[in-house]
Design an enzyme around this catalytic site. Sequence first.
Site, PDB file in Angstrom:
ATOM      1  N   CYS A 109      -3.263  -7.861  -4.389  1.00  0.00           N
ATOM      2  CA  CYS A 109      -4.299  -7.093  -5.097  1.00  0.00           C
ATOM      3  C   CYS A 109      -3.981  -5.589  -5.094  1.00  0.00           C
ATOM      4  O   CYS A 109      -3.102  -5.166  -5.831  1.00  0.00           O
ATOM      5  CB  CYS A 109      -5.669  -7.420  -4.522  1.00  0.00           C
ATOM      6  SG  CYS A 109      -6.994  -7.084  -5.675  1.00  0.00           S
TER       7      CYS A 109
ATOM      8  N   HIS B 281      -6.022 -13.138  -3.299  1.00  0.00           N
ATOM      9  CA  HIS B 281      -5.926 -12.903  -1.852  1.00  0.00           C
ATOM     10  C   HIS B 281      -5.642 -14.198  -1.087  1.00  0.00           C
ATOM     11  O   HIS B 281      -6.573 -14.811  -0.552  1.00  0.00           O
ATOM     12  CB  HIS B 281      -7.243 -12.328  -1.324  1.00  0.00           C
ATOM     13  CG  HIS B 281      -7.539 -10.949  -1.797  1.00  0.00           C
ATOM     14  ND1 HIS B 281      -7.099  -9.821  -1.118  1.00  0.00           N
ATOM     15  CD2 HIS B 281      -8.229 -10.503  -2.870  1.00  0.00           C
ATOM     16  CE1 HIS B 281      -7.501  -8.747  -1.762  1.00  0.00           C
ATOM     17  NE2 HIS B 281      -8.193  -9.131  -2.824  1.00  0.00           N
TER      18      HIS B 281
ATOM     19  N   GLU C 299      -4.556 -14.483   1.783  1.00  0.00           N
ATOM     20  CA  GLU C 299      -4.897 -14.300   3.205  1.00  0.00           C
ATOM     21  C   GLU C 299      -6.352 -14.668   3.494  1.00  0.00           C
ATOM     22  O   GLU C 299      -6.751 -14.783   4.644  1.00  0.00           O
ATOM     23  CB  GLU C 299      -4.592 -12.854   3.645  1.00  0.00           C
ATOM     24  CG  GLU C 299      -5.536 -11.776   3.119  1.00  0.00           C
ATOM     25  CD  GLU C 299      -5.303 -11.379   1.661  1.00  0.00           C
ATOM     26  OE1 GLU C 299      -4.491 -12.040   0.980  1.00  0.00           O
ATOM     27  OE2 GLU C 299      -5.956 -10.425   1.208  1.00  0.00           O
TER      28      GLU C 299
END
Length: 190
Positions: free
Chosen positions: A78, A169, A171
Site C-alpha cells: 500500500c 495488505h 500482513e
Amino acid sequence: MKIGILAIQGDYDAHAKMLERLGVPYAFVRTPADLAGLSGIILPGGESTTHLKVMTEEGLFEALKKFASNGGAFFGTCAGAILLAHEVHRPSQASLDLLDISVLRNGYGRQLASEVHSAPTKLRDEPFEMVFIRAPIIESVGNGVEVLAEDAGHPVLVRQGRILASTFHPELTGDTAVHEHFLKLARNGS
Ligand code: GLN
C-alpha cells in the site's frame, strides 16, 4: 537471512508478526545504519507522505536507493508500493523509483472502512484474501513488470526483479503466501 521492516509509522508491527510466524529474523529500520546485514526490506502501509518526510530527514531515502542498487530486495504494501513507484499521482510526490509502475493515491476513494476482496494470484491455485485500506490504484506498469494478481481490472500485486509490491495488505490476514514469495526473492534474487 535477516529482513528489515521500515518502522517509521503505520502497520510495521503486523509485518513483524508475519515474519515471526515464518521464523525469519528481522530488524526494524529507522536509520541508514539499521540496513547493515539485511537481505531485504519491507515498506509497510501507513501514510506515504509521512514515511517520505521522515525517510528524507533521516537520510534513509538515499540509503534505500543504495540498498537496492546493492541487490537488496523490497516488498512494499500500500503506502510502501507508493514509495517504490516510478510515478505518483494525486497529488504527485517524490518516490524511490525502484519499480516501473505509476500509481494513483487513494484510488478507490478516501473511505475509512476497509474492503476485503478475494482474487486469484499467480502464486498458487487458491484465491488470496486481499484487504484494501485507502489503497492506491496501479494505473500502468512498464514492460519489465510482472503482474502477479489483478482485482477489479487493476494490477494489485506486481514484481520487477527483486522488487515486489501489493496495493493490499497481506500482513493483515493469516495467509503467509505473499510474504513467502518475497522471502524467496530476498534469498535467490529474481
Ligand atoms: N492512502 C495512503 C497513502 O496514500 C496509503 C494507505 C495505506 O497504506 N493503507 O499514503
